[in-house]
Design a protein around this motif. Structure first.
Motif, mmCIF file in Angstrom:
data_model
loop_
_atom_site.group_PDB
_atom_site.id
_atom_site.type_symbol
_atom_site.label_atom_id
_atom_site.label_comp_id
_atom_site.label_asym_id
_atom_site.label_seq_id
_atom_site.Cartn_x
_atom_site.Cartn_y
_atom_site.Cartn_z
ATOM 1 N N ASP A 81 -44.654 4.294 -66.310
ATOM 2 C CA ASP A 81 -44.355 4.939 -65.097
ATOM 3 C C ASP A 81 -42.981 5.390 -64.604
ATOM 4 O OD1 ASP A 81 -47.108 5.384 -64.785
ATOM 5 O OD2 ASP A 81 -47.440 3.895 -63.264
ATOM 6 N N LEU A 82 -42.823 6.654 -64.220
ATOM 7 C CA LEU A 82 -41.516 7.193 -63.727
ATOM 8 C C LEU A 82 -41.879 7.089 -62.240
ATOM 9 C CD1 LEU A 82 -38.828 8.555 -63.644
ATOM 10 C CD2 LEU A 82 -39.874 10.718 -63.338
ATOM 11 N N LEU A 100 -32.828 7.142 -62.991
ATOM 12 C CA LEU A 100 -34.169 7.254 -63.033
ATOM 13 C C LEU A 100 -34.922 5.529 -63.001
ATOM 14 C CD1 LEU A 100 -35.028 9.270 -66.370
ATOM 15 C CD2 LEU A 100 -34.659 10.076 -64.094
ATOM 16 N N THR A 101 -35.964 5.468 -62.079
ATOM 17 C CA THR A 101 -36.435 4.225 -61.871
ATOM 18 C C THR A 101 -37.810 4.345 -62.732
ATOM 19 O OG1 THR A 101 -35.636 3.985 -59.648
ATOM 20 C CG2 THR A 101 -37.257 2.485 -60.185
ATOM 21 N N MET A 102 -37.834 3.261 -63.607
ATOM 22 C CA MET A 102 -39.008 3.251 -64.599
ATOM 23 C C MET A 102 -39.795 1.905 -64.461
ATOM 24 S SD MET A 102 -38.280 6.204 -66.079
ATOM 25 C CE MET A 102 -39.729 6.230 -67.228
ATOM 26 N N THR A 103 -41.045 1.886 -64.596
ATOM 27 C CA THR A 103 -41.779 0.737 -64.660
ATOM 28 C C THR A 103 -42.645 0.725 -65.999
ATOM 29 O OG1 THR A 103 -42.014 0.366 -62.447
ATOM 30 C CG2 THR A 103 -43.753 -0.394 -63.663
ATOM 31 N N ASN A 182 -40.170 -5.006 -76.529
ATOM 32 C CA ASN A 182 -40.790 -3.781 -76.695
ATOM 33 C C ASN A 182 -40.972 -3.277 -75.394
ATOM 34 O OD1 ASN A 182 -42.527 -2.039 -78.456
ATOM 35 N ND2 ASN A 182 -44.158 -2.542 -76.887
ATOM 36 N N ALA A 183 -41.486 -3.788 -74.368
ATOM 37 C CA ALA A 183 -41.872 -3.202 -73.132
ATOM 38 C C ALA A 183 -40.527 -2.473 -72.283
ATOM 39 C CB ALA A 183 -42.285 -4.015 -72.021
ATOM 40 N N ALA A 187 -39.967 1.635 -72.370
ATOM 41 C CA ALA A 187 -39.521 2.306 -70.875
ATOM 42 C C ALA A 187 -38.184 2.983 -70.974
ATOM 43 C CB ALA A 187 -39.474 1.335 -69.705
ATOM 44 N N VAL A 188 -37.223 2.444 -71.715
ATOM 45 C CA VAL A 188 -35.888 3.241 -71.564
ATOM 46 C C VAL A 188 -36.126 4.620 -72.436
ATOM 47 C CG1 VAL A 188 -33.633 3.204 -72.671
ATOM 48 C CG2 VAL A 188 -34.396 1.273 -71.488
#
Length: 203
Positions: A81-82, A100-103, A182-183, A187-188
């Motif tokens: 998610d962004l 950007l903040t990513m989850t 991997n996670a 996400a990057v």
């Protein structure tokens, strides 16, 4: 009859205790809500500055739409998610790039949230972890093993390897923590994809 009265009395006492406890919790929440919000905002701003140290300021939240219906996103980044997108600005308000903040929802121990700073030319300044709860001694090494590897790289996508990176686009995986690696890497890549497709990436 006395048993019935006793049950009513016990129920009344329990109800009173529940109501009082609820009022106390509500009172405590109201008192702590603002300090917690201030602390979270302070931590977030520190993370923005960490991934974009040259920025003099940051814009209000940019209204970006999640890329729904985008086959590339759905195939590769469905678990990401962004959360937030901001413009990093210079002293005159000019755009230096974006934060950007990513989850990722695909961590071994739960969600992994981080900020990432991307310059206008696509250079990734780096990432800063905001929230992670991976396995101690394994996935929790993300901060020391993974984070430094993303800094200063200008690539469109990262991959990870277990045999030692040989190019800028490769990230050395955390030994014994492939899921965490991997996670974070995925996400990057999702953040880079959003930069390229929605923020005018000009590589």
């Amino acid at each position: 009859m006395s048993d019935k009265k006793g049950m009513i009395k016990d129920a009344s006492i329990l109800l009173l205790i529940t109501v009082v406890a609820g009022l106390i919790l509500g009172f405590v929440y109201q008192i702590t809500k603002e300090p917690i919000a201030v602390a979270e905002e302070k931590a977030a701003k520190a993370a923005y500055q960490e991934v974009f140290p040259d920025a003099a300021g940051f814009s209000d939240k940019l209204e970006l739409a999640m890329p729904e219906g985008d086959s590339t996103w759905e195939q590769n980044y469905a678990g990401v998610d962004l959360d937030m997108a901001l413009m990093a600005t210079d002293a005159e308000g000019g755009c230096l790039g974006y934060v950007l903040t990513m989850t990722s929802h695909e961590g071994y121990g739960g969600d992994i949230t981080f900020t990432m700073g991307i310059q206008n030319d696509g250079t990734l300044n780096g990432i800063s972890l905001l929230s992670i709860s991976e396995t101690a001694g394994l996935g929790m090494k993300a901060g020391t093993v993974l984070v430094p590897q993303f800094a200063g790289k200008q690539v469109s996508q990262f991959t990870y390897t277990k045999t030692g990176s040989t190019m800028d686009s490769q990230i050395d995986a955390i030994s014994g923590a492939t899921i965490t690696t991997n996670a974070v890497t995925t996400a990057v890549n999702a953040g880079l994809y959003i930069f390229e497709t929605q923020l005018g990436g000009d590589r």
